[in-house]
Design a protein around this motif. Structure first.
Motif, PDB file in Angstrom:
ATOM      1  N   ASP A  20      42.511  49.668  36.840  1.00 45.96           N
ATOM      2  CA  ASP A  20      42.956  49.141  38.130  1.00 45.96           C
ATOM      3  C   ASP A  20      41.832  48.401  38.847  1.00 45.96           C
ATOM      4  N   PHE A  21      40.592  48.914  38.718  1.00 46.38           N
ATOM      5  CA  PHE A  21      39.468  48.225  39.355  1.00 46.38           C
ATOM      6  C   PHE A  21      39.232  46.879  38.671  1.00 46.38           C
ATOM      7  N   ALA A  22      39.327  46.858  37.335  1.00 53.22           N
ATOM      8  CA  ALA A  22      39.158  45.607  36.583  1.00 53.22           C
ATOM      9  C   ALA A  22      40.211  44.594  37.032  1.00 53.22           C
ATOM     10  N   GLU A  23      41.439  45.070  37.242  1.00 53.45           N
ATOM     11  CA  GLU A  23      42.528  44.202  37.707  1.00 53.45           C
ATOM     12  C   GLU A  23      42.224  43.675  39.114  1.00 53.45           C
ATOM     13  N   TYR A  24      41.724  44.571  39.991  1.00 55.74           N
ATOM     14  CA  TYR A  24      41.401  44.192  41.370  1.00 55.74           C
ATOM     15  C   TYR A  24      40.338  43.080  41.387  1.00 55.74           C
ATOM     16  N   ILE A  25      39.242  43.263  40.630  1.00 51.41           N
ATOM     17  CA  ILE A  25      38.182  42.245  40.683  1.00 51.41           C
ATOM     18  C   ILE A  25      38.649  40.947  40.017  1.00 51.41           C
ATOM     19  N   SER A  26      39.456  41.061  38.981  1.00 51.74           N
ATOM     20  CA  SER A  26      39.989  39.880  38.304  1.00 51.74           C
ATOM     21  C   SER A  26      40.885  39.085  39.261  1.00 51.74           C
ATOM     22  N   SER A  27      41.656  39.796  40.097  1.00 53.43           N
ATOM     23  CA  SER A  27      42.532  39.116  41.064  1.00 53.43           C
ATOM     24  C   SER A  27      41.712  38.388  42.131  1.00 53.43           C
ATOM     25  N   ASN A  28      40.417  38.710  42.228  1.00 55.91           N
ATOM     26  CA  ASN A  28      39.507  38.024  43.153  1.00 55.91           C
ATOM     27  C   ASN A  28      38.642  37.006  42.404  1.00 55.91           C
ATOM     28  N   ASP A  29      39.108  36.591  41.217  1.00 54.52           N
ATOM     29  CA  ASP A  29      38.401  35.621  40.374  1.00 54.52           C
ATOM     30  C   ASP A  29      36.990  36.063  40.014  1.00 54.52           C
ATOM     31  N   VAL A  30      36.810  37.348  39.803  1.00 54.37           N
ATOM     32  CA  VAL A  30      35.519  37.888  39.371  1.00 54.37           C
ATOM     33  C   VAL A  30      35.710  38.416  37.960  1.00 54.37           C
ATOM     34  N   ASN A  31      34.962  37.830  37.027  1.00 57.83           N
ATOM     35  CA  ASN A  31      35.123  38.198  35.621  1.00 57.83           C
ATOM     36  C   ASN A  31      33.770  38.525  34.994  1.00 57.83           C
ATOM     37  N   PRO A  32      33.353  39.789  35.117  1.00 56.86           N
ATOM     38  CA  PRO A  32      32.044  40.192  34.585  1.00 56.86           C
ATOM     39  C   PRO A  32      32.045  40.240  33.058  1.00 56.86           C
ATOM     40  N   THR A  33      30.843  40.179  32.482  1.00 61.71           N
ATOM     41  CA  THR A  33      30.718  40.304  31.023  1.00 61.71           C
ATOM     42  C   THR A  33      30.703  41.781  30.632  1.00 61.71           C
ATOM     43  N   GLY A  34      30.473  42.678  31.607  1.00 63.68           N
ATOM     44  CA  GLY A  34      30.472  44.116  31.331  1.00 63.68           C
ATOM     45  C   GLY A  34      30.507  44.899  32.627  1.00 63.68           C
ATOM     46  N   SER A  35      30.877  46.175  32.535  1.00 57.28           N
ATOM     47  CA  SER A  35      30.881  47.023  33.727  1.00 57.28           C
ATOM     48  C   SER A  35      30.505  48.449  33.335  1.00 57.28           C
ATOM     49  N   ARG A  36      29.868  49.143  34.277  1.00 61.17           N
ATOM     50  CA  ARG A  36      29.495  50.537  34.072  1.00 61.17           C
ATOM     51  C   ARG A  36      29.934  51.342  35.295  1.00 61.17           C
ATOM     52  N   PHE A  37      30.854  52.248  35.081  1.00 59.71           N
ATOM     53  CA  PHE A  37      31.322  53.129  36.146  1.00 59.71           C
ATOM     54  C   PHE A  37      30.424  54.354  36.167  1.00 59.71           C
ATOM     55  N   LEU A  38      30.017  54.801  37.348  1.00 58.93           N
ATOM     56  CA  LEU A  38      29.112  55.949  37.451  1.00 58.93           C
ATOM     57  C   LEU A  38      29.901  57.229  37.685  1.00 58.93           C
ATOM     58  N   TYR A  39      29.615  58.235  36.841  1.00 60.44           N
ATOM     59  CA  TYR A  39      30.300  59.520  36.913  1.00 60.44           C
ATOM     60  C   TYR A  39      29.290  60.643  37.133  1.00 60.44           C
ATOM     61  N   GLN A  40      29.724  61.721  37.822  1.00 64.97           N
ATOM     62  CA  GLN A  40      28.899  62.914  37.991  1.00 64.97           C
ATOM     63  C   GLN A  40      28.662  63.517  36.613  1.00 64.97           C
ATOM     64  N   ARG A  41      27.434  63.890  36.297  1.00 59.32           N
ATOM     65  CA  ARG A  41      27.137  64.485  34.985  1.00 59.32           C
ATOM     66  C   ARG A  41      27.899  65.778  34.745  1.00 59.32           C
ATOM     67  N   GLU A  42      27.855  66.677  35.747  1.00 59.29           N
ATOM     68  CA  GLU A  42      28.437  68.004  35.554  1.00 59.29           C
ATOM     69  C   GLU A  42      29.955  67.981  35.538  1.00 59.29           C
ATOM     70  N   THR A  43      30.547  67.275  36.500  1.00 59.67           N
ATOM     71  CA  THR A  43      32.001  67.367  36.686  1.00 59.67           C
ATOM     72  C   THR A  43      32.769  66.231  36.022  1.00 59.67           C
ATOM     73  N   GLY A  44      32.066  65.136  35.694  1.00 61.76           N
ATOM     74  CA  GLY A  44      32.766  63.981  35.141  1.00 61.76           C
ATOM     75  C   GLY A  44      33.548  63.205  36.184  1.00 61.76           C
ATOM     76  N   GLU A  45      33.378  63.570  37.475  1.00 61.01           N
ATOM     77  CA  GLU A  45      34.080  62.863  38.550  1.00 61.01           C
ATOM     78  C   GLU A  45      33.463  61.492  38.782  1.00 61.01           C
ATOM     79  N   PHE A  46      34.320  60.507  39.063  1.00 60.57           N
ATOM     80  CA  PHE A  46      33.854  59.155  39.380  1.00 60.57           C
ATOM     81  C   PHE A  46      33.123  59.183  40.723  1.00 60.57           C
ATOM     82  N   LYS A  47      31.936  58.555  40.773  1.00 58.75           N
ATOM     83  CA  LYS A  47      31.105  58.588  41.988  1.00 58.75           C
ATOM     84  C   LYS A  47      31.479  57.518  43.013  1.00 58.75           C
ATOM     85  N   GLY A  48      32.385  56.601  42.669  1.00 63.24           N
ATOM     86  CA  GLY A  48      32.734  55.540  43.620  1.00 63.24           C
ATOM     87  C   GLY A  48      31.746  54.392  43.573  1.00 63.24           C
ATOM     88  N   ALA A  49      31.081  54.214  42.422  1.00 62.65           N
ATOM     89  CA  ALA A  49      30.106  53.136  42.282  1.00 62.65           C
ATOM     90  C   ALA A  49      30.231  52.514  40.886  1.00 62.65           C
TER      91      ALA A  49
END
Length: 172
Positions: A20-49
């Motif tokens: 969904d985030f990839a779709e959101y940025i694509s809808s804003n004409d932003v097309n990166p060559t790669g992306s890295r989502f940051l997750y909490q090590r212990e819980t695996g929760e997405f950090k929002g970054a």
């Protein structure tokens, strides 16, 4: 050219999927060559970054302009270059001679309550309650800044051991 320009996206909704985030940025004409989502090590929760990689500085700058402050599921995105170190904002110097540390505070006291207790010692310029980074709840300690240093002596002598919310506070 093999160059990589990286953009940092913060305040990304924690419940958004990578797709969904990839779709959101694509809808804003932003097309990166790669992306890295940051997750909490212990819980695996997405950090929002998310880090987004681009092949050129122009594309990275375009992404910053296109996404900065953008509304992503009700969250205002913070977007800036990850290639440059951010300039640290200088915190205003506090006059420590006008400040007392306070310990053993009741965990439910708020800044207004703390201000009220210490206003009996003199004019309070500011108060800070130290919060736990993880939970955001009070750690039972804080600082009180007074307008002048004479109030510091009054606070230490009059309020040390004073009972607030059933607890004898420490003032130093």
């Amino acid at each position: 050219s093999g160059e990589k320009h990286t953009v940092f996206c913060g305040n990304v909704p924690r419940d958004i999927s990578e797709e969904d985030f990839a779709e959101y940025i694509s809808s804003n004409d932003v097309n990166p060559t790669g992306s890295r989502f940051l997750y909490q090590r212990e819980t695996g929760e997405f950090k929002g970054a998310v880090f987004l990689d681009f092949g050129s500085g122009e594309e990275a700058q375009g992404a910053i302009q296109a996404l900065s402050g953008g509304d992503c599921n009700g969250y205002s995105l913070r977007v800036n270059s990850a290639d440059e170190k951010p300039q640290r904002q200088e915190r205003p110097q506090r006059d420590s001679t006008n400040t007392v540390g306070v310990g053993n505070l009741p965990f439910d006291i708020d800044e207004d309550g703390l201000r009220e207790v210490f206003s009996q010692a003199g004019e309070v310029a500011g108060v800070r309650i130290i919060a736990d980074r993880e939970t955001g709840s009070s750690r039972g300690m804080g600082y009180v800044d007074f307008s002048d240093s004479s109030a510091v002596e009054t606070a230490v002598s009059k309020l040390s051991g004073f009972t607030v919310g059933g607890r004898a506070i420490r003032v130093d």
